[in-house]
Design a protein around this motif. Structure first.
Motif, short mmCIF file in Angstrom:
data_model
loop_
_atom_site.label_atom_id
_atom_site.label_comp_id
_atom_site.label_asym_id
_atom_site.label_seq_id
_atom_site.Cartn_x
_atom_site.Cartn_y
_atom_site.Cartn_z
N UNK A 1 -7.74 4.90 -1.41
CA UNK A 1 -7.89 4.27 -0.33
C UNK A 1 -6.27 3.39 -0.38
N UNK A 2 -6.09 2.59 0.43
CA UNK A 2 -4.71 2.20 0.63
C UNK A 2 -4.52 0.63 0.79
N UNK A 3 -3.14 0.11 0.35
CA UNK A 3 -2.87 -1.14 0.59
C UNK A 3 -2.14 -1.33 1.73
N UNK A 4 -2.40 -2.42 2.55
CA UNK A 4 -1.43 -2.79 3.62
C UNK A 4 -0.15 -3.51 3.16
N UNK A 5 0.74 -2.50 3.23
CA UNK A 5 2.28 -3.33 2.56
C UNK A 5 3.14 -3.99 3.83
N UNK A 6 2.65 -3.58 5.05
CA UNK A 6 3.37 -4.31 6.01
C UNK A 6 2.55 -4.02 7.37
N UNK B 1 -0.37 4.08 -1.35
CA UNK B 1 -1.59 4.32 -2.07
C UNK B 1 -0.89 4.92 -3.45
N UNK B 2 -1.78 5.15 -4.51
CA UNK B 2 -0.92 5.50 -5.91
C UNK B 2 -1.63 7.09 -6.14
N UNK C 1 -1.07 -5.88 13.04
CA UNK C 1 -1.11 -4.73 13.82
C UNK C 1 -2.65 -3.96 13.43
N UNK C 2 -2.79 -4.14 11.99
CA UNK C 2 -4.07 -3.56 11.59
C UNK C 2 -5.41 -4.40 12.12
N UNK C 3 -5.16 -5.75 12.33
CA UNK C 3 -6.20 -6.52 12.76
C UNK C 3 -6.12 -6.28 14.42
N UNK D 1 -12.79 -3.88 6.50
CA UNK D 1 -12.59 -4.28 5.04
C UNK D 1 -13.84 -4.12 3.99
N UNK D 2 -15.07 -4.02 4.57
CA UNK D 2 -16.37 -3.92 3.87
C UNK D 2 -16.35 -2.45 3.18
N UNK D 3 -15.51 -1.50 3.95
CA UNK D 3 -15.55 0.01 3.41
C UNK D 3 -14.60 0.17 2.27
N UNK D 4 -13.69 -0.62 2.08
CA UNK D 4 -12.85 -0.71 0.87
C UNK D 4 -11.99 0.38 1.06
N UNK D 5 -11.49 1.10 2.07
CA UNK D 5 -10.67 2.37 2.11
C UNK D 5 -9.11 1.58 2.56
N UNK D 6 -9.08 0.65 3.52
CA UNK D 6 -7.84 0.19 3.89
C UNK D 6 -7.84 -1.41 3.35
N UNK D 7 -6.92 -1.88 2.51
CA UNK D 7 -7.14 -3.33 1.82
C UNK D 7 -5.98 -4.03 2.35
#
Length: 431
Positions: free
Chosen positions: A218-223, A164-165, A227-229, A127-133
């Motif tokens: 960067x990307x937001x975890x939508x679902x 992502x946008x 599993x990411x954790x 999370x500190x890297x701010x790539x996947x939120x």
């Protein structure tokens, strides 16, 4: 940059953004199963009802639910059963790896939605890297279960959904547009009416074009928060560079393919509606709404436009709960969070109602999380509990909070459509 109504997206330096790699996907061999739709499943956390699990198991002896939700008495036995099943299906030719590493273009169409994205192996980041939120808290027992399953099977059995946008006409979108002109690897329609198609992108130049574009974002975890954790936990266990540094994801450009955001409802198994209403006292306004359910949901939507609102069900009627006492909120909600977090329905539900008013323990036997509205009401009535029906959060609120590093209460949102499970798997032994 074209945000098309979405919150502004940070463009990353090329070295700092999403790093997506091709992989040799494991896929069902059509000749060895009854039909592709019969072996597919919703994501594991959507298959919550026993009748839904049994329905999928009986649809085909090779349904993917036997891997993502194996059934046995103990957790260890369940996970070993899944690993044995996966090995047997590989040995029997039910599943087989693709010959070349690929990025996969995935299309879902149905219910007025057309959604396309890219499936690949994403290099993990903290999370500190701010790539996947991430935007939601996780439940430790679920992460532990998913980690044990993934560790035992050495496989990513279903992709996370990330958004992502992108800019209009960006390179990744162009790769998708070119891929869908070709013959798909598979095409099937599931019983929910959604049509699914999958293409393999094996050309290194096309893979590089898509990956290069994604490295800008960067990307937001939508679902898939759990599993990411799980991915991050297992990476910590495997310190040497290798396949555990990556996880299976589906990336959707929501500037082009906006997702639907729905609420996830709560089922309070041990709290009857009468007790829930009595405990509210004068701290909320309560109004009884007669059936049908659509009418009650319309009332919830109207009330949510003015502030926090919930719909309680389980006693054969609906009760709209809104207008919380401001003094109660100030006493029960932490002040060191942004206003957008403090005013979330999920924050008020967990901090004020569950913790302070109803004193509901944060345990699986007390609280269940259910995506389907009718199922939540039916289960509450059957069990004598209370269904708390929620109104969805807007995507821009979710994304803005995630960028601030603020996580929402667990199971606050349900983005969709979610990718079907069983289209393509990732074996860590092959990478």
């Amino acid at each position: 940059m074209n945000t098309s109504g979405h919150a502004a997206e940070d463009v990353r330096d090329a070295a700092d953004g999403l790093r997506l790699a091709p992989f040799r996907g494991l896929r069902y061999v059509p000749e060895r199963v009854g039909s592709l739709s019969a072996v597919m499943s919703p994501p594991y956390d959507v298959v919550v009802r026993p009748d839904g699990l049994l329905h999928l198991e009986s649809a085909d002896p090779h349904n993917i639910v036997r891997l993502i939700l194996p059934q046995a008495i103990t957790a260890g036995t369940r996970h070993r059963k899944a690993a044995v099943t996966l090995d047997r299906w590989l040995a029997d030719g039910v599943l087989a790896p693709d010959r070349e590493p690929a990025l996969y273009v995935y299309e879902q169409e149905g219910d007025g939605i057309l959604q396309r994205g890219i499936i690949g192996a994403l290099e993990l980041s903290t999370p500190d890297e701010g790539v996947v939120l991430p935007h939601e808290d996780v439940m430790p027992h679920v992460v532990e279960d998913r980690a044990a399953l993934m560790r035992t099977t050495a496989a990513n059995l279903e992709p996370l959904l990330l958004t992502y946008v992108g800019d209009t006409g960006n390179d990744a979108d162009q790769v998708i547009d070119r891929a869908v002109l070709g013959e798909p690897l598979l095409s099937t329609t599931t019983e929910d009416g959604f049509h699914h198609r999958l293409w393999a992108v094996t050309d290194p130049a096309e893979q590089a074009a898509a990956a290069g574009e994604l490295r800008r974002h960067q990307a937001l975890i939508a679902d898939g928060h759990h599993r990411w954790a799980t991915y991050l936990r297992l990476r910590e266990e495997h310190t040497a560079p290798g396949p555990w540094n990556y996880g299976l994801v589906l990336l959707i450009d929501t500037a082009r393919y906006p997702l639907r955001v729905r609420a996830i409802h709560r089922l309070l198994n041990r709290l009857p509606v009468a007790d829930a209403l009595a405990a509210l006292g004068d701290s909320f306004r309560v109004r009884r709404i007669e059936r049908p359910l659509p009418t009650a949901l319309e009332a919830l939507e109207s009330a949510s436009a003015e502030g926090n609102a919930f719909l309680l069900a389980g006693d054969g009627a609906f009760h709209l709960v809104d207008r919380p006492d401001p003094d109660l909120l100030s006493r029960t909600i932490r002040a060191d969070r942004p206003e957008a977090w403090r005013t979330l329905d999920a924050t008020v539900l967990h901090s004020t109602l569950l913790d302070h008013v109803w004193h509901i323990p944060d345990a699986p036997e007390d609280i269940a999380y259910i995506h389907d509205t009718e199922a939540a009401v039916a289960q509450a009535e059957r069990r004598g509990g209370t269904a708390v029906l929620m109104h969805p959060v807007r995507e821009e609120v979710v994304r803005d909070l995630a960028r601030q590093g603020v996580t929402m209460p667990r199971k606050s949102t349900s983005f969709g459509p979610k990718p079907a499970t069983g289209l393509v798997l990732r074996s860590l032994a092959l990478d």
